[in-house]
Design an enzyme around this catalytic site. Structure first.
Site, PDB file in Angstrom:
ATOM      1  N   SER A  50       0.814  -1.234   0.000  1.00 18.35           N
ATOM      2  CA  SER A  50       0.000   0.000   0.000  1.00 18.35           C
ATOM      3  C   SER A  50       0.839   1.273   0.000  1.00 18.35           C
ATOM      4  O   SER A  50       1.588   1.509   0.933  1.00 18.35           O
ATOM      5  CB  SER A  50      -0.877   0.085   1.252  1.00 18.35           C
ATOM      6  N   HIS A 105      -2.269   1.455  -5.384  1.00 20.74           N
ATOM      7  CA  HIS A 105      -1.636   0.292  -6.002  1.00 20.74           C
ATOM      8  C   HIS A 105      -1.629   0.484  -7.516  1.00 20.74           C
ATOM      9  O   HIS A 105      -2.680   0.618  -8.128  1.00 20.74           O
ATOM     10  CB  HIS A 105      -2.409  -0.981  -5.662  1.00 20.74           C
ATOM     11  N   HIS A 157      -5.072  -8.265  -3.266  1.00 21.26           N
ATOM     12  CA  HIS A 157      -5.347  -8.739  -1.904  1.00 21.26           C
ATOM     13  C   HIS A 157      -6.501  -9.732  -1.921  1.00 21.26           C
ATOM     14  O   HIS A 157      -7.401  -9.646  -2.750  1.00 21.26           O
ATOM     15  CB  HIS A 157      -5.743  -7.565  -0.997  1.00 21.26           C
ATOM     16  N   TYR A 204      -8.913  -9.825   0.172  1.00 23.04           N
ATOM     17  CA  TYR A 204     -10.194  -9.172   0.479  1.00 23.04           C
ATOM     18  C   TYR A 204     -10.862  -8.572  -0.759  1.00 23.04           C
ATOM     19  O   TYR A 204     -12.039  -8.264  -0.743  1.00 23.04           O
ATOM     20  CB  TYR A 204     -10.037  -8.102   1.582  1.00 23.04           C
ATOM     21  N   GLU A 205     -10.092  -8.392  -1.837  1.00 16.09           N
ATOM     22  CA  GLU A 205     -10.677  -7.859  -3.072  1.00 16.09           C
ATOM     23  C   GLU A 205     -11.566  -8.900  -3.746  1.00 16.09           C
ATOM     24  O   GLU A 205     -12.325  -8.567  -4.655  1.00 16.09           O
ATOM     25  CB  GLU A 205      -9.579  -7.422  -4.027  1.00 16.09           C
ATOM     26  N   ALA A 227       2.095  -2.396   4.632  1.00 18.38           N
ATOM     27  CA  ALA A 227       1.703  -1.503   5.719  1.00 18.38           C
ATOM     28  C   ALA A 227       0.963  -2.366   6.726  1.00 18.38           C
ATOM     29  O   ALA A 227       0.273  -3.312   6.350  1.00 18.38           O
ATOM     30  CB  ALA A 227       0.795  -0.409   5.180  1.00 18.38           C
ATOM     31  N   MET A 273      -3.250  -7.213   6.025  1.00 13.24           N
ATOM     32  CA  MET A 273      -4.194  -7.968   5.183  1.00 13.24           C
ATOM     33  C   MET A 273      -3.508  -8.534   3.938  1.00 13.24           C
ATOM     34  O   MET A 273      -4.161  -8.777   2.926  1.00 13.24           O
ATOM     35  CB  MET A 273      -5.347  -7.048   4.766  1.00 13.24           C
ATOM     36  N   SER A 274      -2.209  -8.716   4.000  1.00 10.78           N
ATOM     37  CA  SER A 274      -1.496  -9.168   2.793  1.00 10.78           C
ATOM     38  C   SER A 274      -0.350 -10.086   3.175  1.00 10.78           C
ATOM     39  O   SER A 274      -0.341 -10.674   4.256  1.00 10.78           O
ATOM     40  CB  SER A 274      -0.957  -7.940   2.037  1.00 10.78           C
ATOM     41  N   ASN A 284       0.063   2.548  11.802  1.00 14.04           N
ATOM     42  CA  ASN A 284      -0.900   2.999  12.825  1.00 14.04           C
ATOM     43  C   ASN A 284      -0.857   2.023  13.986  1.00 14.04           C
ATOM     44  O   ASN A 284      -0.387   0.894  13.832  1.00 14.04           O
ATOM     45  CB  ASN A 284      -2.318   3.021  12.226  1.00 14.04           C
ATOM     46  N   HIS A 311      -7.918   4.554   6.397  1.00 12.99           N
ATOM     47  CA  HIS A 311      -6.989   4.252   5.305  1.00 12.99           C
ATOM     48  C   HIS A 311      -6.100   5.473   5.020  1.00 12.99           C
ATOM     49  O   HIS A 311      -4.931   5.320   4.655  1.00 12.99           O
ATOM     50  CB  HIS A 311      -7.774   3.827   4.060  1.00 12.99           C
TER      51      HIS A 311
END
Ligand code: HPA
Length: 275
Positions: free
Chosen positions: A32, A63, A85, A87-88, A115, A213-214, A237, A250
């Site tokens: 990201s 991306h 990803h 989640y996509e 990230a 998430m990756s 974060n 985000h």
């Protein structure tokens, strides 16, 4: 019958090889916002993902969905600017397609960046962290299904998936460059919702320092194919609930990535020069 996944890989590898001057030694998967921060090194060439058949197109802002091929120092490198990803909605086979493509091309070393949220309360937003190990909470594994024997064994060892020699090298380069580098375990959550504070507490109990998430699918596929792996994360974060007053956006992830991106770039360049 030839496995259709293998057929797609060999087709894509043949097309990509025609566009490359030499076999890359190192491949980098940028996460990201890091594509922007990493920029495009001098020389070399951009290869749009559309030119490589079967390559999934990332949809998330930040991306790019393209490759850069060229030399960094003396090392032939192939950079994946933008990953897909889970989640996509892509199946894991597609998520790891590019990682496997690297292996088929003959790439020896994969550097993955991402990230993440800091689960470890001692970490701060903006910390650069070497991934020492991972926990797969995606509920799926990219090696599920018939084994691709051309790539690796049915039951690959994951004891040292994050190559100790490369972790050591990263620390040496960081020290020489005056960059502070932490170490930690990365847990992959499916997303795309950020985690709840209760999930983060449970991840901490499990031994995780970072959540994202990756990365985990790619690292499993790389380990299966016998590649050395280095994983570097920007903790963009504090994970949910670590600061009880904070909310997650985000935008914050992108903002921290932009802020720390040049340091990440310096670190990557130094590592590649010595790989
Ligand atoms: N959780 C999951 N993925 C992330 C986070 C987070 O807090 N920050 C950046 N990617």
């Amino acid at each position: 019958m030839v496995d259709p996944r293998w057929e797609k890989l060999t087709e894509a590898a043949a097309d990509l090889r025609r566009l490359l001057d030499e076999t890359p030694e190192v491949a980098i998967t940028l996460g990201s916002g890091l594509s922007k921060a990493f920029g495009v090194p001098d020389g070399g060439r951009i290869i749009p993902a559309e030119e490589i058949p079967h390559t999934p197109r990332p949809t998330v802002a930040g991306h790019a969905g393209e490759f850069w091929a060229g030399r960094i120092g003396e090392t032939p490198v192939l950079v994946q600017r933008g990953r897909a990803h889970f989640y996509e909605g892509h199946p894991l086979d597609e998520i790891v397609f590019v990682t496997r493509l690297f292996a088929v091309l003959g790439v020896k070393t994969l550097i993955v960046t991402n990230a993440s949220g800091a689960v470890n309360p001692d970490f701060r937003a903006g910390d650069l962290v070497i991934i020492t190990d991972h926990i797969n909470m995606l509920g799926a594994n990219p090696l599920h299904g018939p084994n691709l024997e051309h790539l690796g064994p049915r039951f690959p060892d994951m004891s040292a998936a994050y190559t100790p020699r490369l972790r050591q090298l990263a620390q040496e380069v960081a020290t020489a460059e005056g960059i502070e580098l932490k170490e930690g375990v990365y847990v992959a959550a499916l997303g795309p919702s950020y985690e709840t504070p209760a999930e983060i507490r449970s991840f901490r109990t499990m031994g995780a320092d970072l959540v994202g998430m990756s990365t985990v699918p790619e690292v499993i596929a790389a380990a299966h194919a016998g590649m050395d792996v280095l994983g570097i994360s920007i903790a963009t974060n504090l994970a949910a609930g670590v600061d009880p007053d904070a909310t997650l956006t985000h935008d914050e992830v992108i903002e921290t990535t932009d802020r720390k991106g040049s340091e990440m770039r310096r670190l990557l360049m130094g590592i590649i020069a010595q790989i």
